[in-house]
Design a protein around this motif. Sequence first.
Motif, mmCIF file in Angstrom:
data_model
loop_
_atom_site.group_PDB
_atom_site.id
_atom_site.type_symbol
_atom_site.label_atom_id
_atom_site.label_comp_id
_atom_site.label_asym_id
_atom_site.label_seq_id
_atom_site.Cartn_x
_atom_site.Cartn_y
_atom_site.Cartn_z
ATOM 1 N N VAL A 162 -1.693 0.199 -14.655
ATOM 2 C CA VAL A 162 -2.304 0.472 -13.255
ATOM 3 C C VAL A 162 -1.141 0.758 -12.259
ATOM 4 O O VAL A 162 -1.064 1.659 -11.730
ATOM 5 C CB VAL A 162 -3.331 -0.138 -12.938
ATOM 6 N N VAL A 163 -0.472 -0.373 -12.180
ATOM 7 C CA VAL A 163 0.915 -0.280 -11.055
ATOM 8 C C VAL A 163 1.613 0.723 -11.208
ATOM 9 O O VAL A 163 2.051 1.296 -10.366
ATOM 10 C CB VAL A 163 1.405 -1.811 -11.262
ATOM 11 N N ARG B 253 -1.264 14.296 -9.061
ATOM 12 C CA ARG B 253 -1.232 13.028 -9.898
ATOM 13 C C ARG B 253 -2.382 12.084 -9.430
ATOM 14 O O ARG B 253 -2.675 11.695 -8.335
ATOM 15 C CB ARG B 253 0.125 12.560 -9.524
ATOM 16 N N TYR B 254 -2.881 11.483 -10.707
ATOM 17 C CA TYR B 254 -3.987 10.396 -10.702
ATOM 18 C C TYR B 254 -2.997 9.317 -10.232
ATOM 19 O O TYR B 254 -2.489 8.510 -11.248
ATOM 20 C CB TYR B 254 -4.876 10.445 -11.614
ATOM 21 N N GLU C 143 16.905 4.085 -5.053
ATOM 22 C CA GLU C 143 16.293 4.959 -5.851
ATOM 23 C C GLU C 143 16.653 5.366 -7.153
ATOM 24 O O GLU C 143 17.266 6.444 -7.457
ATOM 25 C CB GLU C 143 16.021 6.342 -4.960
ATOM 26 N N PHE D 141 15.185 4.117 -10.275
ATOM 27 C CA PHE D 141 14.289 4.399 -11.075
ATOM 28 C C PHE D 141 13.065 4.865 -10.569
ATOM 29 O O PHE D 141 12.917 4.523 -9.377
ATOM 30 C CB PHE D 141 13.950 3.201 -12.166
ATOM 31 N N PRO D 142 12.281 5.902 -11.021
ATOM 32 C CA PRO D 142 10.934 6.152 -10.560
ATOM 33 C C PRO D 142 10.070 5.076 -10.563
ATOM 34 O O PRO D 142 9.921 4.200 -11.443
ATOM 35 C CB PRO D 142 10.542 7.300 -11.327
ATOM 36 N N SER D 143 9.133 4.732 -9.559
ATOM 37 C CA SER D 143 7.997 3.860 -9.593
ATOM 38 C C SER D 143 6.861 4.277 -10.330
ATOM 39 O O SER D 143 5.955 3.659 -10.684
ATOM 40 C CB SER D 143 7.729 3.660 -7.947
ATOM 41 N N LEU D 144 6.709 5.693 -10.320
ATOM 42 C CA LEU D 144 5.578 6.436 -11.148
ATOM 43 C C LEU D 144 6.281 6.512 -12.682
ATOM 44 O O LEU D 144 7.185 7.200 -12.823
ATOM 45 C CB LEU D 144 5.314 7.652 -10.614
ATOM 46 N N GLN E 281 8.817 10.619 -4.454
ATOM 47 C CA GLN E 281 8.070 11.171 -5.883
ATOM 48 C C GLN E 281 6.844 11.926 -5.744
ATOM 49 O O GLN E 281 6.709 12.770 -6.735
ATOM 50 C CB GLN E 281 7.977 9.883 -6.870
ATOM 51 N N VAL F 136 -4.673 11.833 -15.579
ATOM 52 C CA VAL F 136 -3.242 11.708 -15.556
ATOM 53 C C VAL F 136 -2.567 12.819 -14.538
ATOM 54 O O VAL F 136 -2.091 12.394 -13.323
ATOM 55 C CB VAL F 136 -2.318 12.052 -16.990
ATOM 56 N N ASP G 167 -3.938 3.023 -7.999
ATOM 57 C CA ASP G 167 -3.578 2.121 -7.169
ATOM 58 C C ASP G 167 -2.768 2.400 -5.897
ATOM 59 O O ASP G 167 -1.693 3.269 -5.648
ATOM 60 C CB ASP G 167 -2.515 1.340 -8.277
ATOM 61 N N ILE H 247 9.772 -2.457 -8.177
ATOM 62 C CA ILE H 247 9.397 -1.290 -7.531
ATOM 63 C C ILE H 247 10.269 -1.262 -6.250
ATOM 64 O O ILE H 247 10.815 -0.319 -5.754
ATOM 65 C CB ILE H 247 7.966 -0.908 -7.205
ATOM 66 N N PRO I 244 0.066 6.173 -18.288
ATOM 67 C CA PRO I 244 -1.278 6.609 -19.182
ATOM 68 C C PRO I 244 -1.282 6.104 -20.265
ATOM 69 O O PRO I 244 -1.375 6.793 -21.548
ATOM 70 C CB PRO I 244 -1.293 8.291 -18.999
ATOM 71 N N TYR J 132 5.611 -5.057 -8.656
ATOM 72 C CA TYR J 132 5.806 -4.704 -7.162
ATOM 73 C C TYR J 132 7.258 -5.044 -6.855
ATOM 74 O O TYR J 132 7.779 -4.306 -5.899
ATOM 75 C CB TYR J 132 4.939 -5.095 -6.158
ATOM 76 N N ALA K 49 13.155 1.066 -6.943
ATOM 77 C CA ALA K 49 12.286 2.504 -6.765
ATOM 78 C C ALA K 49 12.455 2.925 -5.063
ATOM 79 O O ALA K 49 12.776 3.750 -4.788
ATOM 80 C CB ALA K 49 11.099 2.611 -7.277
ATOM 81 N N VAL K 50 12.145 2.074 -4.487
ATOM 82 C CA VAL K 50 11.833 2.329 -2.663
ATOM 83 C C VAL K 50 13.351 2.124 -1.959
ATOM 84 O O VAL K 50 13.929 2.908 -1.468
ATOM 85 C CB VAL K 50 10.905 1.369 -2.245
ATOM 86 N N ALA L 291 0.919 1.720 -5.577
ATOM 87 C CA ALA L 291 1.878 2.663 -6.232
ATOM 88 C C ALA L 291 1.777 3.928 -5.548
ATOM 89 O O ALA L 291 2.839 4.552 -5.673
ATOM 90 C CB ALA L 291 1.124 2.860 -7.723
ATOM 91 N N VAL M 166 1.301 3.421 -13.109
ATOM 92 C CA VAL M 166 0.464 4.729 -13.294
ATOM 93 C C VAL M 166 0.977 5.092 -14.455
ATOM 94 O O VAL M 166 1.262 6.490 -14.802
ATOM 95 C CB VAL M 166 0.812 5.869 -12.146
ATOM 96 N N THR N 281 4.580 7.703 -15.364
ATOM 97 C CA THR N 281 3.512 8.600 -15.866
ATOM 98 C C THR N 281 4.476 9.512 -16.910
ATOM 99 O O THR N 281 5.394 10.181 -16.519
ATOM 100 C CB THR N 281 2.955 9.646 -15.236
ATOM 101 N N SER O 16 9.313 6.570 -1.961
ATOM 102 C CA SER O 16 10.619 7.103 -2.571
ATOM 103 C C SER O 16 10.524 8.399 -2.851
ATOM 104 O O SER O 16 11.534 9.048 -3.681
ATOM 105 C CB SER O 16 10.602 6.291 -3.893
#
Lengths: 315, 527
Positions: free
Chosen positions: A259-260, B240-241, A160, A162-165, B256, B216, B244, A152, A264, A149, A156-157, B247, A262, A167, B254
């Motif tokens: 999980v934090v 998007r799944y 900006e 890097f992305p926080s997601l 996204q 995903v 959290d 992030i 996969p 966190y 990220a916040v 998150a 996201v 995926t 931000s």
Amino acid sequence: MLRIIATRAVLGVLTLLAVSVLIFAATEILPGDVASAVLGQGATPDALKVFRHELGLDRPAYVRYFEWLSGAVRGDFGVALTNGRIIIDEVRPRFINTLFLAGYAAIIAVPLSVGLGIVAAINEGKFVDKLANILTLMTISVPEFFIAYLLILFFAVDNEWFPSLSTVFPEMGLGERFYVTTLPALALTMLVAAHMLRMTRTSVLSVMSQPYIEMAFLKGLSRSRVILKHALPNAAAPIISVVALNLAYLIVGVVVIEVVFVYPGIGQLMVDAVSKRDLPVVQACGLIFAGAFVGLNTLADILAILVNPRLRKPR
Amino acid sequence: MTELDKLQAIYANGGMSRRDFLAGIAAIGAGASSGAALLSGQALAETPKKGGTLRIGMEGGGPSDSLDPRTYADSIPIAYSLALMNGLVEINNAGKAEGELLESWETKPGATEWIFNVRKGVKFSNGKTLDADDIIYSIGLHTGETKSPAKGILAQIKEIKKLSPNQLQFTLSDGNADFPYVLSDYHLMVVPNGFTEWSKPVGTGGYSLETFEPGVRVVLKRKGDYWKKDRANFDTVEIRYITDKTARTSALQSGQIDAANRLDARTVKLLMKDPKLNIVRTEGTGNRYCFVARVTDSPYDNKDLRLALKYGIDRKKIIDQVFTGFATPGNDHTLDAFYPYYNKTMPQRAYDPEKAAFHFKKAGLSNAKLELQTSEGAWDSAVDCAQIYQESLKKAGISLDIKKVAADGYWDNVWLKVPFCAVYWGRRPTVDLVLSQVYKSGSSWNDSNWSNAEFDKLVVAARGELDDKKRREMYFRCQELISEDGGMICFAISDYLDGYSKKVMGAAPHARYDLNDQRIAEKGWFA
């Protein structure tokens, strides 16, 4: 030497077999079987009987275990209960993602912490040594989601960068993959660095008290030369095993980070399967985790034998 | 009834502060800045713009999600399914049933026979034109031998007859004036007659499926030429799944993602300060949190004790402390103010230790042992709620023991099995479904074991009553009976909290589901 290595490898396989029995037994012991988990409130005795027969659950446990195991060896874990998809097809891309993230984190973490460990050993008790120790201990002393966190928040916040997601998608190029997974890789690096750094430092220093190192100093060699040329090769075995342990952690212990951010990976898949009681998927993930863990540790053992002359010829 | 009237009704009842009331109006105003037309579901004065990619970050699904409507159980499948397909009946923002693929309907006195007109000129994504057979097939998926959760509510259908390619006649086993609302159930998606290949969905929705990676993301592309002219405005929608909460929130902050569901009540006040975000709050239509006493078990068979337990709970304190204000007080039944037959005239029960003490004394049970079983398995903050309850009862001189039990197996081992425990209920589409499932004698989910002859008669009579005024009176009386005599202490109903980027238009509160009835992909557009 070959015999020792072969023994190690066989031991690894045996461990894995024992783990597979444990995984299978554990899911057997769970109250209610797969059939009642799937049928839920609609589980009448008749429906259960039919469904158990359909799934082959009415046969003895050992028969089913060997079927499951022989399937697993061939990479066939059956189909998921919840949506009927073939498990290996679902697990494979997830596992590759997990390996990618673990690999990325390892590329940063291993050279960094082993290097810093050696630097710390060379400068024992000095400022650099203390700084490296304090910083890495700090990052390992807070829960992993907290580090995540914080990263992030800053990267990220607030800025900006890097992305926080994190995926990743199949159509992403390699460069983009590295970019989006930077924050989780950094978080993982912070988690494993302290362990490897301190182990490197300690094992180098423990070799330093040996008479032959004293001899090297008496020859007039510099401290860094003594450490790199004489101490490090003999300190390699414990370093290799701690590196392997941490690599294994990067693969099997990243559920929270996944999980934090996201991401996969296979950890998230397993958590979802547990919450849906999809036991075949849980079993498959468990076995893959165990395989990665046992495999890496066996590899570390073998490497440690190879680099250490004294282990090569046991007395 | 307009949205504003509804809000006024909630606040008139709920003992909310004026400030909260104004905030509620602001939430509606922000979502419907282009006028009240949006709320009534009619064409907008300002035409929505087409284009852009809407990225929605959501909780409520996983890798096992499928495209078969019979498996739907959570938010994400509902959201992508409403983008790909259409339902039979839509619930508008004011909570009223409107025609979707079933365009209009009428019924005969007694409400057992219903005639529905199938919308004309609607095409499936495979080119086929919608007709009555498609509707019959799609409903048939959920009746007979099926695991569909919609099976129960469709059991009342005795026969479906095709009158013409565009007209259907439903015969019900008993009268049901709310039958169109029953058909708004989210499982009832329409596919072509005989369709079975669920991995390649064919529907009449505004979008087609581009990528399906359950757990995903789900990517949807606009089809163009959608039969709802002002809807399905985005070129691409990406769900998007993001399970959290933190998150999801940071991704929204931000930039996204453009929209997020289920924001955390503990941090949403901070998000409201973010100038880039628009937080839409739907008040009191989420989960109904209750402590339920079984009226057949001693000592809860004593009506005065039950009243003492109802007056002795500090609803406001629980809502302020546990839900940081983002919940609405319950009035000891599980209906919320968005139901058309919600009893607005019944005063909201408030914390009154003196009245509680009075009824407790009158009950004469000062030595009775009261034990409330609670668990994180009931809902995540159930133990906290119980502790505040215990405290507030103490001020009335009533001592309550709290027994914290294991979360695992809570619904199997505790609920319906012990005299006094924590329970939450979800929303049901109609008042009748709520009353007959939760409170009617003989219902297997009647967790308070409450049985009242007058109530049972009223529920059955109201179901087939087509005179709105008479029906209203019956349902009002039902609510009074439950609140006065029942064994349920329903103290709070949670709010839906959605987060949007300011550029997303068409984001309005909706009583049925969050993210504007899970239809933001279809109802929204970019400014």
